[in-house]
Design a protein around this motif. Structure first.
Motif, PDB file in Angstrom:
ATOM      1  N   ASP A  65       0.823  -1.209   0.000  1.00 38.97           N
ATOM      2  CA  ASP A  65       0.000   0.000   0.000  1.00 38.97           C
ATOM      3  C   ASP A  65       0.859   1.263   0.000  1.00 38.97           C
ATOM      4  O   ASP A  65       0.577   2.223  -0.731  1.00 38.97           O
ATOM      5  N   LEU A  66       1.903   1.274   0.821  1.00 41.99           N
ATOM      6  CA  LEU A  66       2.757   2.459   0.918  1.00 41.99           C
ATOM      7  C   LEU A  66       3.477   2.738  -0.389  1.00 41.99           C
ATOM      8  O   LEU A  66       3.543   3.893  -0.847  1.00 41.99           O
ATOM      9  N   ALA A  67       4.025   1.702  -0.995  1.00 41.38           N
ATOM     10  CA  ALA A  67       4.770   1.900  -2.244  1.00 41.38           C
ATOM     11  C   ALA A  67       3.848   2.355  -3.370  1.00 41.38           C
ATOM     12  O   ALA A  67       4.191   3.235  -4.160  1.00 41.38           O
ATOM     13  N   ALA A  68       2.667   1.755  -3.432  1.00 40.61           N
ATOM     14  CA  ALA A  68       1.735   2.117  -4.498  1.00 40.61           C
ATOM     15  C   ALA A  68       1.259   3.559  -4.364  1.00 40.61           C
ATOM     16  O   ALA A  68       0.938   4.210  -5.369  1.00 40.61           O
ATOM     17  N   ALA A  69       1.227   4.061  -3.134  1.00 38.44           N
ATOM     18  CA  ALA A  69       0.723   5.420  -2.900  1.00 38.44           C
ATOM     19  C   ALA A  69       1.784   6.497  -3.113  1.00 38.44           C
ATOM     20  O   ALA A  69       1.452   7.684  -3.181  1.00 38.44           O
ATOM     21  N   ASP A  70       3.054   6.109  -3.220  1.00 33.37           N
ATOM     22  CA  ASP A  70       4.124   7.089  -3.360  1.00 33.37           C
ATOM     23  C   ASP A  70       4.434   7.298  -4.842  1.00 33.37           C
ATOM     24  O   ASP A  70       4.796   6.352  -5.544  1.00 33.37           O
ATOM     25  N   PRO A  71       4.307   8.531  -5.340  1.00 32.73           N
ATOM     26  CA  PRO A  71       4.515   8.763  -6.783  1.00 32.73           C
ATOM     27  C   PRO A  71       5.929   8.450  -7.255  1.00 32.73           C
ATOM     28  O   PRO A  71       6.148   8.234  -8.452  1.00 32.73           O
ATOM     29  N   VAL A  76      10.270   4.132 -11.176  1.00 32.13           N
ATOM     30  CA  VAL A  76      11.327   3.271 -10.625  1.00 32.13           C
ATOM     31  C   VAL A  76      10.771   2.565  -9.399  1.00 32.13           C
ATOM     32  O   VAL A  76      10.623   3.166  -8.333  1.00 32.13           O
ATOM     33  N   PRO A  77      10.425   1.286  -9.516  1.00 34.01           N
ATOM     34  CA  PRO A  77       9.849   0.577  -8.369  1.00 34.01           C
ATOM     35  C   PRO A  77      10.803   0.549  -7.172  1.00 34.01           C
ATOM     36  O   PRO A  77      12.024   0.650  -7.319  1.00 34.01           O
ATOM     37  N   LEU A  78      10.233   0.403  -6.006  1.00 29.90           N
ATOM     38  CA  LEU A  78      10.992   0.265  -4.770  1.00 29.90           C
ATOM     39  C   LEU A  78      11.575  -1.141  -4.690  1.00 29.90           C
ATOM     40  O   LEU A  78      10.836  -2.129  -4.744  1.00 29.90           O
ATOM     41  N   ARG A  79      12.892  -1.237  -4.594  1.00 34.73           N
ATOM     42  CA  ARG A  79      13.557  -2.538  -4.475  1.00 34.73           C
ATOM     43  C   ARG A  79      13.625  -2.940  -3.014  1.00 34.73           C
ATOM     44  O   ARG A  79      14.074  -2.162  -2.164  1.00 34.73           O
ATOM     45  N   PRO A 104       3.149  -3.407  -9.103  1.00 33.99           N
ATOM     46  CA  PRO A 104       4.175  -2.826  -9.982  1.00 33.99           C
ATOM     47  C   PRO A 104       5.115  -1.860  -9.271  1.00 33.99           C
ATOM     48  O   PRO A 104       6.237  -1.644  -9.743  1.00 33.99           O
ATOM     49  N   ALA A 105       4.688  -1.279  -8.162  1.00 35.24           N
ATOM     50  CA  ALA A 105       5.508  -0.294  -7.460  1.00 35.24           C
ATOM     51  C   ALA A 105       6.638  -0.930  -6.656  1.00 35.24           C
ATOM     52  O   ALA A 105       7.472  -0.213  -6.091  1.00 35.24           O
ATOM     53  N   VAL A 106       6.699  -2.266  -6.597  1.00 37.55           N
ATOM     54  CA  VAL A 106       7.699  -2.967  -5.785  1.00 37.55           C
ATOM     55  C   VAL A 106       8.403  -4.016  -6.635  1.00 37.55           C
ATOM     56  O   VAL A 106       7.766  -4.740  -7.412  1.00 37.55           O
ATOM     57  N   THR A 107       9.715  -4.105  -6.464  1.00 40.29           N
ATOM     58  CA  THR A 107      10.503  -5.201  -7.022  1.00 40.29           C
ATOM     59  C   THR A 107      11.173  -5.947  -5.881  1.00 40.29           C
ATOM     60  O   THR A 107      11.875  -5.337  -5.071  1.00 40.29           O
ATOM     61  N   VAL A 108      10.933  -7.233  -5.790  1.00 48.23           N
ATOM     62  CA  VAL A 108      11.596  -8.045  -4.767  1.00 48.23           C
ATOM     63  C   VAL A 108      12.972  -8.432  -5.298  1.00 48.23           C
ATOM     64  O   VAL A 108      13.089  -9.181  -6.268  1.00 48.23           O
ATOM     65  N   ALA A 109      14.003  -7.901  -4.654  1.00 46.35           N
ATOM     66  CA  ALA A 109      15.373  -8.134  -5.111  1.00 46.35           C
ATOM     67  C   ALA A 109      15.924  -9.459  -4.622  1.00 46.35           C
ATOM     68  O   ALA A 109      16.769 -10.073  -5.284  1.00 46.35           O
TER      69      ALA A 109
END
Length: 289
Positions: A65-71, A76-79, A104-109
């Motif tokens: 939720d947090l990552a999706a809400a941050d423009p 560039v997704p959050l890793r 889509p806003a997150v990438t699991v590294a």
């Protein structure tokens, strides 16, 4: 501690070296604060030295939720690296990966687990896996299994804890040197966690801590054939000038080889080691623009 070193600017010694473990002890940042501040760091002067944000697998729904809400995650997704501490159940990790793969806003590294009977379940996630090992004899068994998994084509790294916890006694120079020796002889990539807030070995606020520069030099020496006793002496060095001289003498080939082995470390206060490195003139200019 300021010093101008003439460090080779083309060397990538500190690229993506420090993973952001802000939510873990002793930092214990709330997840929303950690996400916001990590995105700030990602856009700041130390961005090139920053690794992924490390979070417990159980935090995946809040993270989504947090990552999706941050423009800032739009282009560039959050890793992130998802963590299950040693002894923890793997079910929440599997669920977290499944959830975040739909965001889509997150990438699991990567995923990080403790060595145990069922750690191999994580290989089915088709992600880089980091496996924390303990001390002998468990360390040998864990490293054996990691080596076997790599031989079968898996992307696995070993992990060793360098800082003290309520259930983990601070590993002294010999203990850490033994791990570095073993990893080098087996050709295993590894990461570290806990401690390494400072660039040089010392006692800080009454607690012993290993130094980042000590670890870098000791890893280089291990790859050149240094054994546990020799590496322990390097890890015990408190002369920052000596360590800076050793690090600045590394050529590009040595740096590439070193970083292929020592891939990163988790730190709950990523600016601690980075500002000390900057004060010594060790960070390339693009890290501190």
């Amino acid at each position: 501690m300021s010093r101008s070193t003439g460090f080779p600017r083309q060397a990538q010694l500190f690229d993506h070296l420090v993973d952001d473990a802000a939510v873990f002890p002793p930092g214990l940042a709330p997840v929303d604060v950690a996400v916001h501040e990590h995105l700030d760091l990602r856009d700041g002067p130390y961005a090139a030295a920053l690794g992924p944000l490390l979070l417990p697998a159980a935090a995946a729904p809040e993270l989504a939720d947090l990552a999706a809400a941050d423009p800032r995650t739009g282009q560039v997704p959050l890793r992130v690296g998802l963590i299950v501490r040693p002894g923890g159940a793997l079910g929440p990790l599997v669920d977290a990966v499944g959830l975040l793969r739909q965001v889509p806003a997150v990438t699991v590294a990567s995923v990080e687990v403790g060595w145990g009977e069922d750690w191999r379940r994580t290989l089915d996630l088709d992600l880089p896996v980091v496996v924390e090992v303990g001390l002998d004899p468990e360390r040998q068994a864990g490293l054996d299994e990691i080596e076997q998994a790599i031989g079968a084509g898996a992307d696995v790294r070993a992990k060793f804890r360098t800082g003290q916890t309520p259930t983990w006694t601070w590993p002294d120079e010999t203990a850490l040197a033994g791990f570095l020796d073993e990893a080098a002889r087996r050709g295993l990539a590894f990461k570290l966690t806990g401690g390494l807030h400072h660039v040089v070995r010392g006692d800080y606020a009454g607690e012993p801590m290993h130094g980042l520069l000590n670890v870098l030099v000791a890893t280089h020496d291990a790859l050149d054939g240094g054994r546990t006793t020799d590496l322990a002496r390097v890890l015990a060095v408190t002369d920052v000038e000596h360590l800076v001289d050793r690090v600045t003498a590394l050529d590009d080939d040595a740096v590439s080889r070193l970083r292929a082995s020592f891939t990163g470390f988790g730190c709950c206060g990523v600016l601690d080691p980075l500002t000390e490195l900057e004060a010594l003139g060790l960070l390339p200019e693009r890290h501190t623009a």
